[in-house]
Scaffold this motif. Structure first.
Motif, PDB file in Angstrom:
ATOM      1  N   LEU A   3      21.313 -23.687  19.946  1.00 49.00           N
ATOM      2  CA  LEU A   3      19.953 -23.444  20.400  1.00 49.00           C
ATOM      3  C   LEU A   3      19.289 -22.514  19.390  1.00 49.00           C
ATOM      4  O   LEU A   3      19.834 -21.447  19.072  1.00 49.00           O
ATOM      5  CB  LEU A   3      19.949 -22.783  21.785  1.00 49.00           C
ATOM      6  N   ARG A   4      18.138 -22.907  18.895  1.00 51.34           N
ATOM      7  CA  ARG A   4      17.428 -22.089  17.914  1.00 51.34           C
ATOM      8  C   ARG A   4      16.514 -21.093  18.612  1.00 51.34           C
ATOM      9  O   ARG A   4      15.758 -21.450  19.507  1.00 51.34           O
ATOM     10  CB  ARG A   4      16.617 -22.978  16.964  1.00 51.34           C
ATOM     11  N   TRP A  64      15.562 -21.194  32.781  1.00 51.50           N
ATOM     12  CA  TRP A  64      15.960 -22.600  32.890  1.00 51.50           C
ATOM     13  C   TRP A  64      17.414 -22.717  32.478  1.00 51.50           C
ATOM     14  O   TRP A  64      17.865 -22.018  31.566  1.00 51.50           O
ATOM     15  CB  TRP A  64      15.106 -23.482  31.980  1.00 51.50           C
ATOM     16  N   GLU A  65      18.162 -23.595  33.160  1.00 56.68           N
ATOM     17  CA  GLU A  65      19.529 -23.867  32.754  1.00 56.68           C
ATOM     18  C   GLU A  65      19.566 -25.083  31.839  1.00 56.68           C
ATOM     19  O   GLU A  65      18.674 -25.926  31.870  1.00 56.68           O
ATOM     20  CB  GLU A  65      20.424 -24.152  33.974  1.00 56.68           C
ATOM     21  N   GLU A 125      18.012 -33.226  27.233  1.00 50.48           N
ATOM     22  CA  GLU A 125      16.557 -33.054  27.205  1.00 50.48           C
ATOM     23  C   GLU A 125      16.139 -31.604  27.414  1.00 50.48           C
ATOM     24  O   GLU A 125      14.990 -31.226  27.134  1.00 50.48           O
ATOM     25  CB  GLU A 125      15.900 -33.925  28.287  1.00 50.48           C
ATOM     26  N   ASP A 126      17.053 -30.764  27.929  1.00 55.90           N
ATOM     27  CA  ASP A 126      16.725 -29.362  28.171  1.00 55.90           C
ATOM     28  C   ASP A 126      16.760 -28.518  26.900  1.00 55.90           C
ATOM     29  O   ASP A 126      16.246 -27.399  26.889  1.00 55.90           O
ATOM     30  CB  ASP A 126      17.691 -28.751  29.193  1.00 55.90           C
ATOM     31  N   VAL A 127      17.393 -29.025  25.828  1.00 50.95           N
ATOM     32  CA  VAL A 127      17.509 -28.228  24.597  1.00 50.95           C
ATOM     33  C   VAL A 127      16.146 -27.845  24.041  1.00 50.95           C
ATOM     34  O   VAL A 127      15.865 -26.654  23.829  1.00 50.95           O
ATOM     35  CB  VAL A 127      18.377 -28.951  23.544  1.00 50.95           C
ATOM     36  N   PRO A 128      15.241 -28.806  23.801  1.00 52.56           N
ATOM     37  CA  PRO A 128      13.933 -28.401  23.278  1.00 52.56           C
ATOM     38  C   PRO A 128      13.145 -27.536  24.244  1.00 52.56           C
ATOM     39  O   PRO A 128      12.376 -26.661  23.832  1.00 52.56           O
ATOM     40  CB  PRO A 128      13.216 -29.735  22.999  1.00 52.56           C
ATOM     41  N   ARG A 129      13.352 -27.751  25.546  1.00 50.40           N
ATOM     42  CA  ARG A 129      12.655 -26.933  26.546  1.00 50.40           C
ATOM     43  C   ARG A 129      13.102 -25.479  26.447  1.00 50.40           C
ATOM     44  O   ARG A 129      12.278 -24.557  26.451  1.00 50.40           O
ATOM     45  CB  ARG A 129      12.956 -27.500  27.950  1.00 50.40           C
ATOM     46  N   ILE A 130      14.412 -25.252  26.333  1.00 54.91           N
ATOM     47  CA  ILE A 130      14.915 -23.883  26.240  1.00 54.91           C
ATOM     48  C   ILE A 130      14.546 -23.259  24.903  1.00 54.91           C
ATOM     49  O   ILE A 130      14.191 -22.072  24.829  1.00 54.91           O
ATOM     50  CB  ILE A 130      16.442 -23.861  26.476  1.00 54.91           C
ATOM     51  N   GLU A 131      14.612 -24.045  23.829  1.00 55.14           N
ATOM     52  CA  GLU A 131      14.213 -23.513  22.528  1.00 55.14           C
ATOM     53  C   GLU A 131      12.744 -23.086  22.533  1.00 55.14           C
ATOM     54  O   GLU A 131      12.379 -22.057  21.946  1.00 55.14           O
ATOM     55  CB  GLU A 131      14.475 -24.545  21.430  1.00 55.14           C
ATOM     56  N   ALA A 132      11.896 -23.862  23.212  1.00 56.08           N
ATOM     57  CA  ALA A 132      10.481 -23.488  23.319  1.00 56.08           C
ATOM     58  C   ALA A 132      10.323 -22.192  24.100  1.00 56.08           C
ATOM     59  O   ALA A 132       9.478 -21.339  23.759  1.00 56.08           O
ATOM     60  CB  ALA A 132       9.697 -24.617  23.988  1.00 56.08           C
ATOM     61  N   MET A 133      11.139 -22.010  25.142  1.00 52.10           N
ATOM     62  CA  MET A 133      11.083 -20.777  25.925  1.00 52.10           C
ATOM     63  C   MET A 133      11.547 -19.583  25.099  1.00 52.10           C
ATOM     64  O   MET A 133      10.964 -18.494  25.158  1.00 52.10           O
ATOM     65  CB  MET A 133      11.938 -20.920  27.190  1.00 52.10           C
TER      66      MET A 133
END
Length: 266
Positions: free
Chosen positions: A24-25, A245-246, A251-259
């Motif tokens: 995760l970036r 977010w967990e 699909e959650d990777v970009p969501r968490i990276e954006a957060m």
């Protein structure tokens, strides 16, 4: 009271194999593995006596030890994080008053969620388990509903009674509201945060109980406590403006990276 944090991590996830080692970036563009970010989150919690990663996989063990984590090896027979936490404390040389399960897919968990959770179970000697719940705003609730419409398993929701004891947890969005909420509006839906605090006796007993029909249907480990009529305390926590977010699906990777980027978190 002495407090142990266990981070259970397995490679052979049904929904997302190899998830603990996914990169995760952060806001600085530097990639860190999910297990590293979960470890970093645990290390930020005050008043904790020890933090360990519990796994059955050598790849996770090697990755965790490379960044300085203590690792406890557990059996491949552990069916979920709670069973893995129980196996970890049985394998350790010390005992603790409270065992916290910080699941390895929740790197955005703020330190105060865990501090509030520990304080909550300490104040309620009548409960065996405690877990945080977070009142959702419209943006998060809409994300849950979008996931369900797309056939994805998103966040888990919780409902509880006046005493804050849990009534039910579900991967569906409960309670039903039928309303539309603005992104920044509070809603009556509570997001279950995947962290638990156990009393050791209840944790050890957990593995001796059969898996019930509700746990089987929902795939939620905490329902085993409810099916055995054990009290699960819901501790409401405050996000203080932080997003949570967990990582459940690719699909959650970009969501968490954006957060992470929005929070300025490296």
């Amino acid at each position: 009271m002495s407090v142990l944090i266990v981070i259970p991590a397995r490679y052979a996830s049904t929904r997302y194999p190899g998830k603990p080692l996914v990169d995760l970036r952060g806001a600085d563009g530097v990639a860190k593995s999910l297990i590293r970010r979960s470890w970093d989150a645990a290390m930020q919690v005050d008043g904790v006596d020890r933090v360990v990663v519990a796994t059955d996989d050598d790849r996770i063990k090697q990755a965790a030890e490379a960044f300085g984590a203590e690792v406890v090896m557990t059996s491949e027979a552990c069916r979920n994080g709670t069973e893995r936490c129980a196996a970890a404390i049985d394998a350790m040389d010390e005992s603790y008053d409270i065992v916290v399960n910080l699941q390895g897919d929740a790197p955005l968990t703020p330190a105060w969620f865990i501090s509030d959770l520990v304080a909550g179970i300490q104040a309620r000697p009548d409960v065996d388990v405690a877990t945080p719940v977070l009142r959702t705003e419209g943006r998060a609730l809409n994300g849950f509903l979008d996931d369900r419409r797309a056939g994805r398993v998103g966040g888990t929701t919780a409902v509880f009674g006046a005493s804050m004891n849990a009534l039910y947890f579900s991967k569906e969005v409960i309670p039903y509201t039928g309303q539309t909420f603005a992104d920044d509006a509070d809603t009556p839906v509570f997001h279950h945060v995947g962290v638990y605090a156990y009393r050791p006796d209840a944790l050890r007993a957990y593995g001796t109980w059969p898996i019930g029909p509700l746990e089987t249907l929902e795939g939620l480990e905490q329902l085993r406590f409810l099916e055995q009529a054990r009290s699960v305390l819901c501790v409401e926590v405050d996000a203080k403006g932080r997003q949570f977010w967990e990582l459940n699906n690719p699909e959650d990777v970009p969501r968490i990276e954006a957060m992470l980027k929005e929070m300025g978190a490296d």
